[in-house]
Design an enzyme around this catalytic site. Structure first.
Site, short mmCIF file in Angstrom:
data_model
loop_
_atom_site.label_atom_id
_atom_site.label_comp_id
_atom_site.label_asym_id
_atom_site.label_seq_id
_atom_site.Cartn_x
_atom_site.Cartn_y
_atom_site.Cartn_z
N TYR A 103 0.90 -1.38 0.00
CA TYR A 103 0.04 -0.04 0.09
C TYR A 103 0.90 1.19 0.00
O TYR A 103 1.88 1.14 0.68
CB TYR A 103 -0.88 0.07 1.29
N TYR A 142 -1.25 -10.19 0.18
CA TYR A 142 0.02 -10.08 1.26
C TYR A 142 -0.24 -10.51 2.44
O TYR A 142 -1.28 -10.92 2.98
CB TYR A 142 0.05 -8.53 1.35
N ARG A 152 -3.67 -12.07 3.05
CA ARG A 152 -5.10 -11.53 2.26
C ARG A 152 -5.08 -11.89 1.16
O ARG A 152 -3.94 -11.74 0.49
CB ARG A 152 -5.10 -10.12 2.75
N HIS A 155 -7.71 -7.89 -3.13
CA HIS A 155 -9.01 -7.13 -3.07
C HIS A 155 -8.91 -5.83 -3.12
O HIS A 155 -7.77 -5.25 -2.99
CB HIS A 155 -9.32 -7.45 -1.37
N HIS A 157 -10.78 -2.03 -1.73
CA HIS A 157 -11.55 -1.37 -0.52
C HIS A 157 -12.53 -0.35 -1.49
O HIS A 157 -11.90 0.46 -2.20
CB HIS A 157 -10.61 -0.55 0.46
#
Length: 231
Positions: A103, A142, A152, A155, A157
Site C-alpha cells: 500500500y 500480502y 490476505r 481485494h 476497498h
C-alpha cells in the site's frame, strides 16, 4: 410520511470479534451498540459531499509507457439501492495495494516493493445509471503481520458516500476463483454464504474495456437486506 429502511440480517455482516484476527478485539465495542432511528434530516439533503470530497483520478494504472506493473483490469461498479434502482451522484472512494501487495501508506510495514507508477487511490462520482468505471491493476496478496501465516487475498476497498455525511458504506471487493478467499478471516467473518458472494466481483469475458485489460463487474447495494457487508 415515515421513511422505512429494512434492517440488515446480522449474518450478512461481519462478526464483531473474529478468532485469528486479533485487531478485531481492539476495534469492536465492548458494550452493545444503541440503535438510534435516523430522521428525515439525516436521510436527505443538503448535498454537501461533492463540495467537500472532490473527484480524484479515475485511473490508478498510470499513463502510457509508465503504466503500473501488474495485470491491467477495468472495474465496472454499479451503485444501487435495495430495489435495484441506480444511485446517481454517489461519491465512491477506491483504494488498494499494488501488484506486489504494497500500500502507499507509511504504516504499511510489508517489505514488498513500491511501484512509482501506481497511484493507489481514487474518488469518482456515479453517473446517471449509478455506474462507476475505473482502470487499475489487479492487487496482489500480502501477509498479515503477527497472524501465524494468514495472507490476505487480492481485494479492493470501497467507501460509498450518500447525500449526507452519516450515509456511508465501507466494504471490500474480492475476485472470483482466488484460492486465498477460502481462508480469509475478513471475508469469512460474513457467515451467510449469499452475502459473502456479494463481495466477489464477476469476471466479464469479452466485455469491452481498455486494451489488454480484464473486465470485472461488481454491484454495490447500499441499503436494505441485501446491502453489501460493511467490511
Amino acid at each position: 410520511m415515515d421513511i422505512l429502511i429494512e434492517p440488515r440480517e446480522a449474518r450478512t455482516q461481519p462478526s464483531g470479534v473474529e478468532p485469528g484476527y486479533p485487531q478485531t478485539e481492539m476495534r469492536w465495542p465492548s458494550q452493545p451498540l444503541q440503535r438510534r432511528p435516523l430522521t428525515r434530516s439525516e436521510l436527505s439533503g443538503p448535498q454537501q459531499v461533492l463540495r467537500r470530497l472532490r473527484p480524484v483520478r479515475g485511473d490508478l494504472a498510470g499513463h502510457g509507457e509508465k503504466r503500473a506493473i501488474g495485470q491491467l483490469i477495468h472495474l465496472r461498479t454499479r451503485v444501487v439501492d435495495e430495489d435495484g434502482a441506480p444511485v446517481p451522484g454517489a461519491v465512491v472512494e477506491i483504494w488498494h495495494c499494488n501488484a506486489a501487495g504494497k500500500y502507499i501508506h507509511p504504516n504499511d510495514s510489508n517489505d514488498a516493493p513500491a511501484d512509482p507508477n501506481f497511484y493507489g487511490a481514487a474518488r469518482v462520482t456515479a453517473g446517471d445509471a449509478g455506474l462507476v468505471e475505473l482502470r487499475t491493476i489487479k492487487p496482489g496478496a500480502y501477509p498479515v503481520p503477527d497472524s501465524g501465516g494468514w495472507w490476505r487475498p487480492p481485494h479492493i476497498h470501497f467507501s460509498v458516500w450518500g447525500r449526507v455525511w452519516l450515509s456511508r458504506l465501507v466494504t471490500q471487493m474480492f475476485f472470483q476463483d482466488e484460492p486465498l478467499n477460502e481462508h480469509d478471516a475478513i471475508l469469512n467473518a460474513i457467515r451467510e454464504p449469499e452475502a459473502r458472494s456479494r463481495c466477489i466481483a464477476r469476471l466479464a469475458p469479452g466485455a469491452k474495456g481498455p486494451a489488454g485489460a480484464l473486465v470485472y463487474e461488481y454491484q454495490l447495494v447500499v441499503r436494505g437486506r441485501k446491502a453489501a457487508p460493511r467490511v
